[in-house]
Design a protein around this motif. Structure first.
Motif, mmCIF file in Angstrom:
data_model
loop_
_atom_site.group_PDB
_atom_site.id
_atom_site.type_symbol
_atom_site.label_atom_id
_atom_site.label_comp_id
_atom_site.label_asym_id
_atom_site.label_seq_id
_atom_site.Cartn_x
_atom_site.Cartn_y
_atom_site.Cartn_z
ATOM 1 N N TRP A 156 21.166 -28.354 37.448
ATOM 2 C CA TRP A 156 22.130 -29.447 37.460
ATOM 3 C C TRP A 156 21.791 -30.486 36.387
ATOM 4 N N ALA A 157 20.509 -30.807 36.211
ATOM 5 C CA ALA A 157 20.109 -31.818 35.237
ATOM 6 C C ALA A 157 20.497 -31.406 33.817
ATOM 7 N N ILE A 162 24.511 -32.102 29.335
ATOM 8 C CA ILE A 162 25.475 -31.589 28.359
ATOM 9 C C ILE A 162 26.860 -32.166 28.625
ATOM 10 N N LYS A 163 27.256 -32.250 29.883
ATOM 11 C CA LYS A 163 28.571 -32.802 30.214
ATOM 12 C C LYS A 163 28.692 -34.266 29.804
ATOM 13 N N GLY A 181 28.578 -19.236 38.455
ATOM 14 C CA GLY A 181 27.414 -19.421 39.319
ATOM 15 C C GLY A 181 26.703 -20.731 39.048
ATOM 16 N N ILE A 182 26.555 -21.067 37.779
ATOM 17 C CA ILE A 182 25.925 -22.336 37.425
ATOM 18 C C ILE A 182 26.762 -23.507 37.925
ATOM 19 N N ILE A 189 24.158 -28.114 45.187
ATOM 20 C CA ILE A 189 22.933 -28.916 45.325
ATOM 21 C C ILE A 189 23.263 -30.397 45.470
ATOM 22 N N MET A 190 24.381 -30.823 44.880
ATOM 23 C CA MET A 190 24.777 -32.225 45.024
ATOM 24 C C MET A 190 25.320 -32.540 46.414
ATOM 25 N N GLU A 191 25.670 -31.500 47.172
ATOM 26 C CA GLU A 191 26.149 -31.704 48.540
ATOM 27 C C GLU A 191 25.031 -31.557 49.568
#
Length: 203
Positions: A156-157, A162-163, A181-182, A189-191
């Motif tokens: 996620w990091a 990049i976003k 998948g990514i 993971i954020m939930e």
């Protein structure tokens, strides 16, 4: 016995500390999040064990190496697997995320940097991302292993960086189309309640 004190030191940015901070919070550790601006790096660097950050001071001892710190915190938080093979996969993906951060080209000439970054997106970034996607699909498509882990947060990091444009000249939507998948792993993971609680605490 007095409880140990914890102090995490890194730039005032996500980067290599962003899979450590939420893990410490998830472990219930009241840590000092010591963030500094790049202009202060020259003063801070001589006091680090290897001349790099992040560092974590536990009691009177300072430790370093981002993935080692993340593993330590994740074990305390319950986000690191006990199974040796699953631990291998988690370590492999975290190291792959570190490779992404380390290999993004730099150059003082703007046009050269732009060209090198675009070549890197098509080459190295794609290679590393394909490998991470493969591991996620092998685990079911929404996490690096069957259960949430610190490796999901490391992925996620990278995606978040990049976003948000930290890697200039790299397509901010790079992961959106070809890496389901990514994308799913980042969302899942954020939930996770303990991870969500950390980011909610920053709002």
């Amino acid at each position: 016995m007095t409880a140990a004190t914890y102090e995490l030191t890194y730039f005032d940015a996500p980067g290599r500390a962003e899979h450590i901070r939420p893990m410490l919070h998830a472990a219930g550790i009241d840590f000092k999040d010591n963030r500094f601006h790049f202009k202060d790096w020259a003063k801070i660097q001589p006091g680090t064990p290897l001349g790099v950050v992040p560092t974590m001071k536990i009691g009177n001892t300072t430790y370093c190496q981002s993935n080692a710190l993340a593993r330590y915190a994740a074990k305390l938080a319950g986000f690191y697997p006990e199974d040796p093979l699953e631990a291998l996969i988690v370590d492999e993906v975290m190291d792959t995320c570190s490779e992404i951060m380390s290999t993004a080209p730099q150059d003082p000439d703007p046009e050269t940097k732009k060209n090198r970054r675009q070549e890197w997106q098509a080459g190295g970034l794609t290679k590393f991302s394909n490998h991470i996607e493969k591991r996620i699909q092998e685990a079911g498509g929404k996490s690096v292993i069957k259960t949430p882990s610190v490796a999901d947060l490391a992925v996620w990091a990278v995606v978040d960086g990049i976003k948000r444009g930290f890697y200039d000249h790299v397509d901010a939507a790079f992961f959106d189309t070809n890496y389901p998948g990514i994308v799913a792993t980042c969302g899942a993971i954020m939930e996770e309640p303990k991870i969500k609680a950390y980011y909610d605490s920053l709002a």
